[in-house]
Motif scaffolding. Structure first.
Motif, mmCIF file in Angstrom:
data_model
loop_
_atom_site.group_PDB
_atom_site.id
_atom_site.type_symbol
_atom_site.label_atom_id
_atom_site.label_comp_id
_atom_site.label_asym_id
_atom_site.label_seq_id
_atom_site.Cartn_x
_atom_site.Cartn_y
_atom_site.Cartn_z
ATOM 1 N N GLY A 73 9.589 6.065 -9.656
ATOM 2 C CA GLY A 73 9.073 4.980 -8.854
ATOM 3 C C GLY A 73 7.852 4.263 -9.403
ATOM 4 N N VAL A 74 7.270 3.461 -8.537
ATOM 5 C CA VAL A 74 6.139 2.593 -8.867
ATOM 6 C C VAL A 74 5.034 2.833 -7.846
ATOM 7 C CG1 VAL A 74 5.400 0.205 -9.202
ATOM 8 C CG2 VAL A 74 7.732 0.861 -9.769
ATOM 9 N N VAL A 75 3.782 2.705 -8.297
ATOM 10 C CA VAL A 75 2.650 2.850 -7.387
ATOM 11 C C VAL A 75 1.648 1.735 -7.668
ATOM 12 C CG1 VAL A 75 1.444 4.468 -8.923
ATOM 13 C CG2 VAL A 75 0.894 4.432 -6.469
ATOM 14 N N ARG A 76 1.036 1.229 -6.598
ATOM 15 C CA ARG A 76 0.035 0.163 -6.706
ATOM 16 C C ARG A 76 -1.125 0.474 -5.756
ATOM 17 N NH1 ARG A 76 5.082 -2.068 -6.096
ATOM 18 N NH2 ARG A 76 5.914 -3.246 -7.884
ATOM 19 N N GLU B 27 -0.799 -1.622 -11.506
ATOM 20 C CA GLU B 27 0.525 -1.074 -11.215
ATOM 21 C C GLU B 27 0.839 -0.004 -12.242
ATOM 22 O OE1 GLU B 27 4.429 -3.417 -10.181
ATOM 23 O OE2 GLU B 27 4.324 -3.226 -12.367
ATOM 24 N N ALA B 28 1.516 1.058 -11.821
ATOM 25 C CA ALA B 28 1.950 2.105 -12.747
ATOM 26 C C ALA B 28 3.340 2.559 -12.316
ATOM 27 C CB ALA B 28 0.981 3.292 -12.740
ATOM 28 N N PHE B 29 4.120 3.012 -13.293
ATOM 29 C CA PHE B 29 5.500 3.404 -12.999
ATOM 30 C C PHE B 29 5.915 4.540 -13.921
ATOM 31 C CE2 PHE B 29 5.260 -0.379 -15.655
ATOM 32 C CZ PHE B 29 5.910 0.030 -16.818
ATOM 33 N N ALA B 30 7.015 5.205 -13.547
ATOM 34 C CA ALA B 30 7.531 6.328 -14.336
ATOM 35 C C ALA B 30 7.926 5.853 -15.729
ATOM 36 C CB ALA B 30 8.747 6.932 -13.630
#
Length: 443
Positions: free
Chosen positions: A260-263, A291-294
């Motif tokens: 997933g993604v996290v903000r 923003e960061a993602f797998a």
């Protein structure tokens, strides 16, 4: 690594090779490296020197991967040999896995993170038990692409009939073992036919060479379609906080995003406590991110001071997985001693290690008949279904849908050795108990 300049759009393919002993895996990998001009001059000189010492007329390309002394002395692959190379279109991380049955555990390791598996068979021998075992492993691990290289096609006089016969057998075995999609290519690793360049010796084959196929395989997934799964690896409290008032209250949670993604501003839930909070910031060594993602490794800061430790999981608030202590799973058993019901083990799920007991060994996969055979033990290299009871709950999700959070390792509590690779859920869904077993025993 090749010195070829990669375009900005080039993608990375994680590749593993597998097959029965003496099928030519290491020679194929050496041929890929050599013909794609990914071998340094000093490496080739060393291989040619060793080959001459053995009385060979040409370079034994298998020596490019058989790096351990024991491997060179025995002429077999023992450990997983990782190689890195690139073409103008794609970069590759290649894991050359052993073929011997006793090293199947290493094949599981090599294939566990692979985007594709290249499985070799000898055109003269056809499909063997180890071939079926590797197909089963690829299916269980949900490897996205499986390519079967029908090797040593030159030793059957480039026979189109023999290739067609083997291709049909491969498709049938793959369907039985639940491999969703498979490709076949006739090759000669020793001569180089259809490895990097298409061969004039197989005019009846109109498909791509092995390398062309690997360059075109789609990889990756839409991470924005997944919900956040962030196992906490370590809680960060700077050692200099007491001397630096700016960081005295700093508390971050570091780890690798599994899915997933996290903000900043996202609402999240911390498991197993179930506490809700917001993401305040995403920190990295190079500065904050919007923003960061797998599979990025980052540090999350949260707006609330919550008791969080290594092994906890931060997830998206709109998709919170259920916690469970009872797990039905498929195991690839790698231990020297058999697994039995009642045995106490450790289960490592993401960054959390918990005690567990084996409640039941339901059965093992019969590789020839492609069905689950009832039994109360799993022996070395068996693949079977078990039921585990964990000492504390974990957010274990179905491996078929969540390759990272649905995987786990079984560990010996006495010596810390890995006993099995585990997959949550009915990974053996294609296999059935033979005969008139009750419906609740069917997988």
């Amino acid at each position: 690594m090749s010195t070829a300049t990669l375009p900005a759009s080039a993608t990375l393919l994680r590749l593993a090779t597998a097959g029965s002993v003496d099928d030519g895996k290491s020679t194929l990998v050496g041929r890929l490296l050599y013909d794609s001009k990914s071998v340094l001059a000093d490496q080739l000189d060393a291989v040619e020197r060793v080959s001459r010492d053995r009385g060979l007329d040409g370079a034994d390309l298998a020596l490019l991967t058989d790096g351990l002394r024991a491997e060179r002395e025995q002429g077999i692959t023992i450990d997983v040999a990782y190689r890195y190379f690139a073409t103008a279109r794609r970069a590759f991380v290649l894991a050359d896995c052993p073929g011997h049955v006793q090293y199947t555990r290493n094949t599981v390791t090599g294939a566990s993170t692979a985007d594709a598996v290249v499985l070799l068979i000898d055109a003269r021998k056809g499909l063997l038990e180890q071939t079926r075992r590797h197909l089963a492993v690829a299916s269980l691990l949900r490897v996205p692409h499986v390519v079967v290289a029908v090797n040593k096609i030159d030793l059957v006089d480039y026979s189109a009939e023999r290739y067609a016969e083997l291709a049909a057998e491969i498709r049938a075995a793959s369907a039985d073992l639940g491999v969703p999609a498979i490709h076949t290519v006739p090759v000669s690793a020793l001569v180089g036919d259809n490895v990097v360049d298409r061969s004039d010796a197989t005019p009846w084959y109109d498909g791509p060479s092995l390398l062309e196929l690997l360059e075109d395989l789609p990889v990756g997934e839409d991470v924005t379609a997944q919900h956040l799964r962030f196992p906490v690896q370590v809680v960060l409290r700077p050692q200099g906080a007491a001397r630096d008032p700016q960081h005295v209250d700093y508390r971050g949670y570091a780890g690798q995003i599994a899915e997933g993604v996290v903000r900043p501003g996202d609402e999240v839930v911390v498991l197993p406590s179930g506490k809700r909070t917001l993401v305040e910031a995403i920190d990295t060594a190079d500065g904050p991110l919007a923003e960061a993602f797998a599979p990025q490794s980052v540090t999350l800061r949260l707006t609330d001071d919550i008791d969080i430790a290594r092994g906890d999981t931060i997830v998206a608030a709109d998709d919170v997985p259920a916690l469970t202590q009872d797990v039905t799973a498929t195991l690839a058993w790698l231990g020297e001693k058999p697994l039995r019901a009642g045995q106490r083990v450790l289960v490592k799920h993401t960054t959390k290690v918990v005690q567990a007991v084996v409640r039941d060994v339901v059965g093992r996969l019969d590789l020839d008949a492609a069905h689950l055979v009832p039994g109360d033990t799993l022996e070395l290299n068996d693949i079977g279904r078990v039921q585990l009871r964990l000492a504390s709950p974990v957010p274990a999700e179905e491996y078929a849908e969540h390759r990272r959070t649905g995987a786990f390792c079984v560990i010996d509590p006495a010596d810390g050795l890995t006993l099995a690779a585990g997959m949550v859920g009915d990974a053996l869904a294609a296999a059935r108990f033979p005969g008139d077993r009750p419906a609740d025993f069917a997988i």
